[in-house]
Design a protein around this motif. Structure first.
Motif, short mmCIF file in Angstrom:
data_model
loop_
_atom_site.label_atom_id
_atom_site.label_comp_id
_atom_site.label_asym_id
_atom_site.label_seq_id
_atom_site.Cartn_x
_atom_site.Cartn_y
_atom_site.Cartn_z
N ALA A 1 78.01 -15.25 80.49
CA ALA A 1 79.13 -16.01 79.90
C ALA A 1 79.50 -17.19 80.78
O ALA A 1 79.87 -18.26 80.28
CB ALA A 1 80.33 -15.09 79.70
N LYS A 2 79.41 -17.03 82.11
CA LYS A 2 79.72 -18.14 83.00
C LYS A 2 78.75 -19.29 82.77
O LYS A 2 79.17 -20.47 82.79
CB LYS A 2 79.66 -17.67 84.45
N THR A 3 77.50 -18.98 82.59
CA THR A 3 76.52 -20.05 82.35
C THR A 3 76.85 -20.77 81.05
O THR A 3 76.75 -22.01 80.96
CB THR A 3 75.09 -19.47 82.28
N VAL B 1 68.35 -23.46 84.53
CA VAL B 1 69.60 -22.94 83.96
C VAL B 1 69.97 -21.60 84.55
O VAL B 1 71.15 -21.33 84.86
CB VAL B 1 69.45 -22.85 82.43
N MET B 2 69.02 -20.71 84.77
CA MET B 2 69.31 -19.35 85.21
C MET B 2 69.92 -19.30 86.61
O MET B 2 70.66 -18.38 86.96
CB MET B 2 68.04 -18.49 85.14
N ALA B 3 69.57 -20.31 87.41
CA ALA B 3 70.07 -20.29 88.80
C ALA B 3 71.19 -21.29 89.05
O ALA B 3 71.65 -21.44 90.20
CB ALA B 3 68.91 -20.56 89.76
N MET B 4 71.69 -21.95 88.01
CA MET B 4 72.65 -23.02 88.24
C MET B 4 74.00 -22.50 88.70
O MET B 4 74.78 -23.23 89.32
CB MET B 4 72.80 -23.89 86.98
N GLU B 5 74.32 -21.21 88.47
CA GLU B 5 75.57 -20.65 88.96
C GLU B 5 75.54 -20.51 90.49
O GLU B 5 76.58 -20.59 91.16
CB GLU B 5 75.82 -19.27 88.34
N ARG B 6 74.31 -20.30 91.03
CA ARG B 6 74.19 -20.05 92.47
C ARG B 6 73.65 -21.26 93.21
O ARG B 6 73.97 -21.48 94.36
CB ARG B 6 73.24 -18.86 92.69
N GLU B 7 72.80 -22.04 92.55
CA GLU B 7 72.14 -23.16 93.20
C GLU B 7 72.77 -24.47 92.73
O GLU B 7 72.69 -24.80 91.55
CB GLU B 7 70.64 -23.16 92.90
N LEU B 8 73.41 -25.14 93.64
CA LEU B 8 74.06 -26.39 93.27
C LEU B 8 73.05 -27.45 92.87
O LEU B 8 73.32 -28.25 91.96
CB LEU B 8 74.91 -26.89 94.45
N GLY C 1 69.21 -17.91 74.90
CA GLY C 1 68.91 -16.98 75.98
C GLY C 1 69.29 -15.57 75.64
O GLY C 1 69.80 -15.27 74.55
N TYR C 2 69.06 -14.64 76.63
CA TYR C 2 69.29 -13.22 76.37
C TYR C 2 70.76 -12.88 76.21
O TYR C 2 71.11 -11.85 75.63
CB TYR C 2 68.70 -12.40 77.50
N TYR C 3 71.65 -13.73 76.75
CA TYR C 3 73.06 -13.45 76.57
C TYR C 3 73.42 -13.51 75.08
O TYR C 3 74.30 -12.77 74.63
CB TYR C 3 73.91 -14.45 77.36
N ILE C 4 72.77 -14.38 74.38
CA ILE C 4 73.00 -14.47 72.92
C ILE C 4 72.18 -13.39 72.22
O ILE C 4 72.73 -12.54 71.51
CB ILE C 4 72.63 -15.86 72.40
N SER C 5 70.88 -13.42 72.41
CA SER C 5 70.02 -12.39 71.81
C SER C 5 68.60 -12.58 72.31
O SER C 5 68.16 -13.70 72.60
CB SER C 5 70.02 -12.49 70.27
N ALA D 1 73.89 -12.00 60.11
CA ALA D 1 75.00 -11.71 59.20
C ALA D 1 76.19 -11.10 59.94
O ALA D 1 77.34 -11.22 59.50
CB ALA D 1 74.50 -10.76 58.10
N GLN D 2 75.94 -10.44 61.09
CA GLN D 2 77.00 -9.78 61.82
C GLN D 2 77.43 -10.56 63.06
O GLN D 2 78.28 -10.12 63.84
CB GLN D 2 76.52 -8.38 62.27
N TRP D 3 76.87 -11.71 63.32
CA TRP D 3 77.13 -12.46 64.57
C TRP D 3 78.57 -12.96 64.63
O TRP D 3 79.11 -13.52 63.68
CB TRP D 3 76.16 -13.64 64.67
N GLN D 4 79.14 -12.72 65.80
CA GLN D 4 80.45 -13.25 66.14
C GLN D 4 80.35 -13.85 67.53
O GLN D 4 79.79 -13.23 68.45
CB GLN D 4 81.52 -12.14 66.14
N PRO D 5 80.89 -15.07 67.76
CA PRO D 5 80.84 -15.66 69.11
C PRO D 5 81.55 -14.75 70.11
O PRO D 5 82.59 -14.16 69.81
CB PRO D 5 81.55 -17.00 68.95
N PRO D 6 80.99 -14.59 71.29
CA PRO D 6 81.60 -13.67 72.28
C PRO D 6 82.87 -14.28 72.91
O PRO D 6 83.08 -15.49 72.88
CB PRO D 6 80.49 -13.52 73.33
N ASP D 7 83.70 -13.39 73.44
CA ASP D 7 84.89 -13.83 74.16
C ASP D 7 84.45 -14.16 75.59
O ASP D 7 84.08 -13.26 76.36
CB ASP D 7 85.95 -12.72 74.17
N LEU D 8 84.48 -15.41 75.95
CA LEU D 8 83.98 -15.84 77.24
C LEU D 8 84.98 -15.63 78.37
O LEU D 8 84.63 -15.82 79.55
CB LEU D 8 83.59 -17.33 77.17
N GLY D 9 86.23 -15.25 78.05
CA GLY D 9 87.25 -15.03 79.08
C GLY D 9 87.72 -16.35 79.66
O GLY D 9 87.41 -17.45 79.17
#
Length: 799
Positions: free
Chosen positions: A746-748, A711-718, A762-766, A779-787
């Motif tokens: 966010a791209k992943t 998963v971590m390399a799927m943006e770069r490795e087809l 993953g770390y992008y979430i927490s 209690a404070q979690w809000q989904p991020p704006d992925l753009g």
């Protein structure tokens, strides 16, 4: 000085002799007591009869005396001189004197104490003594009986007893009475004594005075004793005269004016029983002789019993000392002989069991080789006798567990037998000691070998193992790890040499080096492992473990729907210990089961607290290989859930591919039980193992977790992206949900969502965080704006 056994009551022989003698003495004493009682009873009855007969004899003698004295009185009445004197009349004093002289003369002839003549009116005319008046007073009473009276005619006058007879006078027609009185003395008593063996005492007692003896055949002292013991009434009574026992009978003869005249008849009891006493003495002598004879017989009997018993005791003592070779001789055909035969059977049975126990204790029953205990003892003997060098080679087969699992334990046993024979043949030209330590571990001691000789022996073994072993039409390739420890430079104690050879053997297997000589640095790792294991045990007991949670989100909605439970170790000196420093070690040592139990308990408690806060959450818990091989795992998890009243849906159980493939059959059984109980099952780190799709379709799992390395390399490795897409499609085609690990951008996130992945982690979430911090974060979690940036390049490559 010790007593002989037959006199020592603490010994069996003494107790037998004592018992026999006591029983005999009791019987003899009882017999003598009964005989004595019978003698006394018979003697008393005989004496009573003699006394009664004596009483009748005495009365008969008195009657006879009275008759004789009456005849004497009649002779006087018929005497011519007496009649002439009366016929001449008694007118003068001279006539009276003549009459008195005639009475005196006649009284002397018949030995009368008193002779008197009274007229028909019972008035005294003359008498031989002056004391005639009291007798004359009795004349009317005595005369009433007449000459035909058969009574003794006894009377008491002035404290003396007399026998009085009266005869009417018919001479010369004058009439009147002749009276004669005879004092009672010893005459009748002596005559009674002559007729029988009775003694007698004549007694007189006044109204208020004690008994006085009037006549006696006894001495004065005995007579006084008798007088002092006369009972009331006519009856028998016992008394003692001097040292002799007597029986007495009181006989009342006459009673007058309150005065009582009687006789005591006496019979010596001791004299009566004297003949019986001699018989008793004879019986006593015979009893004493019988006791002596019986004692001798008892001693012989006791020795006949105690001798074989002593022999059996000695045999039992030999058995207790471990001598099972000396037979137990049967000395008789009685019960003791049967006991000896039973002892012999027991000896044979114990000897056979001892031999069997010895074989089990010192020999390996499967291969016929010495076992660990015998090897240790023989090696200890060798080391204590010589300082010459030797080498220990410890061998452990590779993949032996796999052989057992695939071909069965019986085949595995045959493999071990074949291996043992191969090793025997290989080392037959070299002085050695070969043993099986257990399982697939063997140890070899090479005499006089140093490091080079030991390594050469290890190489010979490896070369020999290149030849496959043929068993039951099966061909088995052999390989093993061999550890080497050298004596004396690497240890002088047996346990130390074995431990170091084992360390070297495990190092050889880890390095896949074939063989390894012990080195000090191997010890350091071992000590560190032991220290770590002890500290890890303490960590569980001291509550040093901490539960961390890492959230999982729904990639479509961004909602946190679950969290993965991770364990951290907060060491008091080392601080927070990373999992990779103790989890693999726990896997190797088997302590992972204790850690899993702790994580399950903590996860269910965390779910219960989240539920109480209104946060719906499923917690994922990782299970290890050892957990899946634990047949009691489903019951343990169910017990934790029941304790906290949590449903199976509270947990998701994650299993790695390697854990499943290590033992697919047992893993399948455990997973089926857990699935039937309602747990969600997930395959962790999918794609990194060697799982078969055939197994995958059969496993009762609900979820696949794609390993973060893809998963971590799927943006770069087809290629990685293709693998992720194929995995997602495969899982969905099998009806499984998909979780992607390693989500760090966010791209992943957007790329995974586009490919249809269900959840992300993953770390992008927490990052993983403590439970309390996780609750505040959730209690404070809000989904991020992925753009709006989309990984178009990757998507284009996937088309």
């Amino acid at each position: 000085m010790s007593l002989p056994d037959f006199l020592n009551l603490k010994r069996l022989e003494g107790r037998i002799v004592g018992l026999f003698l006591v029983l005999l003495l009791v019987v003899q004493i009882a017999s003598l007591a009964l005989i004595t009682r019978s003698i006394d009873s018979n003697a008393n009855a005989s004496i009573s009869q003699e006394l009664a007969t004596g009483a009748r004899v005495l009365q008969r003698l008195l009657v006879q005396d009275a008759q004789q004295r009456l005849d004497a009185a009649r002779l006087l009445e018929a005497d011519y001189g007496f009649s002439q004197v009366l016929g001449d009349g008694l007118n003068t004093e001279e006539d009276r004197e003549t009459l008195k002289s005639a009475l005196v003369s006649h009284g002397e002839r018949v030995k009368a104490n008193l002779v008197a003549y009274a007229d028909p009116s019972y008035r005294l005319v003359t008498a031989t003594t002056e004391q005639a008046a009291p007798f004359i007073k009795l004349l009317p009473t005595l005369a009433g009986g007449g000459a035909k009276s058969k009574s003794p005619n006894l009377t008491v006058v002035d404290g003396k007893a007399y026998q009085v007879v009266t005869v009417p006078v018919r001479a010369a027609g004058l009439g009147g009475w002749v009276l004669m009185a005879f004092e009672l003395d010893r005459t009748e008593l002596l005559e009674l004594q002559n007729l029988s063996r009775l003694q007698a005492v004549l007694l007189l007692r006044g109204p208020a005075s004690p008994w006085q003896a009037l006549a006696s055949v006894l001495d004065e002292a005995a007579t006084r004793t008798v007088a002092g013991q006369v009972p009331q009434g006519e009856r028998e009574f016992p008394l003692t005269l001097g040292a002799e026992r007597w029986r007495g009978l009181y006989l009342k003869l006459h009673e007058q004016d309150g005065q009582q005249l009687g006789a005591v008849l006496l019979r010596s009891f001791d004299e009566a029983v004297a003949p019986y006493r001699r018989l008793q003495l004879t019986l006593l002598g015979l009893s004493a002789l019988g006791v002596l004879v019986f004692a001798g017989g008892s001693v012989l009997t006791a020795r006949r019993i105690s001798g074989p018993v002593r022999a059996l005791s000695e045999s039992a003592e030999r058995l207790g000392q471990g001598d099972y070779t000396t037979p137990v001789a049967r000395t008789s055909s009685d019960e003791i002989g049967d006991l000896a035969q039973a002892f012999e059977g027991m000896r044979i049975g114990i000897r056979e069991r001892e031999q069997q126990v010895h074989r089990l204790a010192f020999w390996d029953t499967l291969t016929g080789l010495p076992n660990r205990e015998q090897f240790s003892q023989q090696l200890q003997a060798r080391l204590s006798q010589s300082e010459a060098p030797c080498a220990l080679l410890m061998l452990d087969l590779d993949r032996f567990k796999h052989v057992n699992d695939v071909l069965g334990h019986r085949f595995g046993d045959e493999l071990l037998r074949g291996l043992a024979e191969r090793l025997r043949q290989l080392m037959k030209d070299q002085s050695h000691l070969l043993a099986r330590l257990g399982g697939d571990e063997f140890v070899l001691m090479l005499e006089g070998a140093g490091e080079e000789e030991a390594l050469e022996a290890a190489r010979r073994i490896h070369r020999d193992f290149e030849r496959p072993l043929h068993i039951e039409d099966q061909t088995v390739d052999l390989s093993a790890g061999i550890g080497i420890a050298l004596y004396p430079e690497q240890g002088r104690a047996v346990s130390l040499l074995l431990a170091r050879a084992e360390l070297a053997m495990y190092a050889a297997k880890r390095k896949q080096a074939g063989s390894q000589v012990y080195a000090p640095e191997l010890d350091a790792g071992s000590q560190e492992s032991l220290s770590l294991l002890g500290e890890l045990r303490h960590a569980v007991e001291a509550n040093e473990l901490r539960l961390f949670l890492q959230p999982k989100v729904d990639l479509r909605t961004g909602a946190v729907i679950s969290a993965e439970a991770l364990v951290r170790w907060e060491h008091p000196q080392r601080g927070l210990v990373p999992p990779m420093q103790f989890i693999p070690f726990a896997e190797q040592t088997g302590f992972i089961r204790a850690l899993t139990t702790w994580v399950l308990e903590a996860s269910v408690q965390a779910w219960a607290r989240a539920e109480a806060r209104g946060q719906a959450l499923r917690i994922s818990v990782n299970l290890s290989t050892r957990d899946l091989l634990d047949q009691d795992l489903p019951l343990k998890i169910a017990a934790v859930l029941q304790q906290h009243r949590a449903p199976p849906q509270a947990l998701c159980l994650e299993i790695t591919e390697s854990a499943i493939m290590d033992d697919p059959t047992r893993a399948m059984m455990t997973l089926e039980q857990l699935s039937a109980m309602g747990f969600k099952l997930s395959i962790d780190d999918f794609g990194t193992g060697y799982s078969s799709l055939a197994y995958l379709k059969r496993l009762p799992v609900d979820e696949l977790k794609i390993d973060k390395s893809f998963v971590m390399a799927m943006e770069r490795e087809l290629d990685d992206a293709k693998i992720v897409r194929s995995t997602i499609e495969l899982a969905h085609n099998l009806g499984l949900s998909v979780v992607a690990e390693g989500l760090e951008t966010a791209k992943t996130w957007k790329l995974l969502a586009t490919l249809g992945c269900d959840e992300g982690q993953g770390y992008y979430i927490s990052r993983p965080m403590p439970e309390a911090e996780f609750a505040r974060w959730l209690a404070q979690w809000q989904p991020p704006d992925l753009g709006e940036d989309a990984p178009d390049t990757v998507l284009a490559g996937l088309r």
